[in-house]
Motif scaffolding. Structure first.
Motif, short mmCIF file in Angstrom:
data_model
loop_
_atom_site.label_atom_id
_atom_site.label_comp_id
_atom_site.label_asym_id
_atom_site.label_seq_id
_atom_site.Cartn_x
_atom_site.Cartn_y
_atom_site.Cartn_z
N GLY A 173 91.46 42.02 -27.84
CA GLY A 173 91.48 40.73 -27.16
C GLY A 173 90.94 40.71 -25.74
O GLY A 173 90.88 39.65 -25.12
N ALA A 174 90.56 41.87 -25.20
CA ALA A 174 90.03 41.92 -23.83
C ALA A 174 88.64 41.30 -23.78
O ALA A 174 87.86 41.41 -24.73
CB ALA A 174 89.98 43.35 -23.32
N ALA A 194 86.35 51.24 -25.28
CA ALA A 194 86.10 49.90 -24.75
C ALA A 194 86.05 48.89 -25.88
O ALA A 194 86.60 47.79 -25.78
CB ALA A 194 84.79 49.88 -23.96
N GLN A 195 85.41 49.27 -26.99
CA GLN A 195 85.33 48.36 -28.12
C GLN A 195 86.71 48.10 -28.72
O GLN A 195 87.01 46.98 -29.15
CB GLN A 195 84.40 48.93 -29.19
CG GLN A 195 84.12 47.98 -30.36
CD GLN A 195 83.44 46.71 -29.91
OE1 GLN A 195 82.35 46.75 -29.34
NE2 GLN A 195 84.06 45.56 -30.17
N LEU A 196 87.57 49.11 -28.72
CA LEU A 196 88.93 48.92 -29.22
C LEU A 196 89.69 47.92 -28.36
O LEU A 196 90.43 47.06 -28.88
CB LEU A 196 89.68 50.25 -29.25
CG LEU A 196 89.24 51.27 -30.31
CD1 LEU A 196 90.00 52.58 -30.15
CD2 LEU A 196 89.45 50.72 -31.72
N LEU A 197 89.52 48.00 -27.04
CA LEU A 197 90.19 47.04 -26.15
C LEU A 197 89.66 45.63 -26.38
O LEU A 197 90.42 44.66 -26.38
CB LEU A 197 89.99 47.45 -24.69
CG LEU A 197 90.76 48.69 -24.23
CD1 LEU A 197 90.34 49.08 -22.82
CD2 LEU A 197 92.26 48.46 -24.29
N VAL A 216 98.71 39.96 -24.01
CA VAL A 216 98.16 39.12 -22.95
C VAL A 216 97.09 38.18 -23.50
O VAL A 216 97.05 36.99 -23.16
CB VAL A 216 97.58 40.01 -21.83
CG1 VAL A 216 96.72 39.19 -20.86
CG2 VAL A 216 98.70 40.71 -21.08
N ALA A 217 96.25 38.68 -24.37
CA ALA A 217 95.18 37.85 -24.93
C ALA A 217 95.75 36.66 -25.70
O ALA A 217 95.19 35.56 -25.68
CB ALA A 217 94.29 38.70 -25.84
N ARG A 218 96.88 36.86 -26.37
CA ARG A 218 97.49 35.76 -27.11
C ARG A 218 98.01 34.66 -26.18
O ARG A 218 98.13 33.51 -26.58
CB ARG A 218 98.62 36.29 -28.01
CG ARG A 218 98.14 37.03 -29.24
CD ARG A 218 99.26 37.31 -30.22
NE ARG A 218 100.18 38.34 -29.74
CZ ARG A 218 100.05 39.64 -29.99
NH1 ARG A 218 99.01 40.07 -30.70
NH2 ARG A 218 100.94 40.51 -29.55
N GLY A 219 98.30 35.02 -24.95
CA GLY A 219 98.81 34.03 -24.01
C GLY A 219 97.75 33.40 -23.13
O GLY A 219 98.06 32.51 -22.34
N MET A 242 97.84 50.60 -24.14
CA MET A 242 96.93 49.57 -23.63
C MET A 242 96.60 48.54 -24.70
O MET A 242 96.57 47.33 -24.43
CB MET A 242 95.65 50.21 -23.11
CG MET A 242 95.83 51.06 -21.85
SD MET A 242 96.66 50.19 -20.49
CE MET A 242 95.66 48.72 -20.36
N LEU A 243 96.36 48.98 -25.91
CA LEU A 243 96.01 48.05 -26.99
C LEU A 243 97.17 47.09 -27.27
O LEU A 243 96.96 45.89 -27.49
CB LEU A 243 95.65 48.83 -28.25
CG LEU A 243 94.36 49.65 -28.17
CD1 LEU A 243 94.22 50.55 -29.39
CD2 LEU A 243 93.14 48.75 -28.02
N HIS A 244 98.39 47.61 -27.26
CA HIS A 244 99.57 46.79 -27.50
C HIS A 244 99.68 45.67 -26.46
O HIS A 244 99.89 44.50 -26.80
CB HIS A 244 100.81 47.70 -27.46
CG HIS A 244 102.11 47.00 -27.64
ND1 HIS A 244 102.63 46.68 -28.86
CD2 HIS A 244 103.01 46.55 -26.73
CE1 HIS A 244 103.79 46.07 -28.72
NE2 HIS A 244 104.05 45.97 -27.44
#
Length: 254
Positions: free
Chosen positions: A109-110, A102-105, A74-77, A67-69
């Protein structure tokens, strides 16, 4: 959590009854950028990536590292849409674990996170929301419980099922979610729930015009995963055929 992320989530929450919410899944940079530039309101980095990207039989194989990967890509785009990252199975077994992951996500970038379930998840939702991280709920058919339930089954067929789903949604509302996914809920029940709840409902497999918005898996929308297409999917393209034909033409040229 940035005030921008909270503002995006609040804007979606307040759109209930004002305008429909368009949501799509995204798992990589180019797709996220294209969908964001198309004006999609919410990009969900769903644990559905386990099946349509990673080739697993269901979502129960997805890990936080997966999920982190994908959230980071997605956040970069993305520039404007609300990016939501799924908390994968067994990443929120306690309120403390839920908040940590949740904090890791968010760090990846989430803007917000999503988890599955109602009453028994309310305490975890509240812990995340109290930390300033918006939470997207998920009721109806819960893919992370597919092994427990022995398959993917329609929900809300009886009055008792309606009441149980409503109870779970109410618990999520009270805990502070900004919206709730309703998955594979029969249309009449989805519409009743939408009318009863103060937060937007986002439907998938719930029929047309029964919820405040819709979410679709991007590969279903563009025809990118031909080996399985859900019966409720509405493909708007057929990129799998285009890719295969391009590969055949390339081989011929070589």
């Amino acid at each position: 959590m940035s005030t921008t992320s909270q503002a995006k989530a609040e804007r979606l929450r307040q759109s209930k009854g004002q305008q429909k919410i368009a949501c799509l899944t995204a798992y990589d940079y180019p797709t996220a950028r294209l969908l964001d530039e198309a004006g999609i309101d919410l990009l969900l980095v769903g644990d559905s990536l386990g099946m349509v990207v990673l080739g697993y039989p269901d979502t129960t194989h997805v890990t936080m590292q997966h999920m982190l990967h994908h959230v980071a890509a997605v956040a970069r785009g993305n520039t404007n849409a609300l990016v939501v990252g799924d908390l994968p199975i067994h990443s929120y077994d306690s309120p403390a674990e839920a908040l940590e992951n949740a904090q890791l996500l968010v760090d990846a970038g989430a803007d917000a996170v999503k988890l599955e379930g109602g009453v028994r998840q309310a305490e975890k939702v509240k812990a995340i929301v109290d930390a300033g991280i918006p939470v997207f709920g998920h009721m109806g058919m819960l893919p992370q419980r597919v092994l427990e339930e022995g398959g993917y089954k329609k929900k809300g067929k009886s009055e008792a099922e309606y009441e149980a789903i409503l109870e779970g949604c109410r618990a999520l509302e009270n805990a502070g979610v900004f919206a709730i996914v309703l998955e594979s809920v029969v249309p009449a029940t989805a519409q009743r729930l939408t009318e009863q709840l103060s937060v937007p409902t986002i439907g998938i497999g719930c029929g047309d015009n029964t919820c405040d918005g819709e979410v679709a898996v991007i590969t279903d929308l563009v025809g990118g995963y031909p080996w399985f297409v859900p019966p409720f999917a509405k493909p708007q393209a057929n990129i799998s055929s285009d890719i295969a034909q391009a590969a055949v033409r390339y081989k011929g040229q070589v």
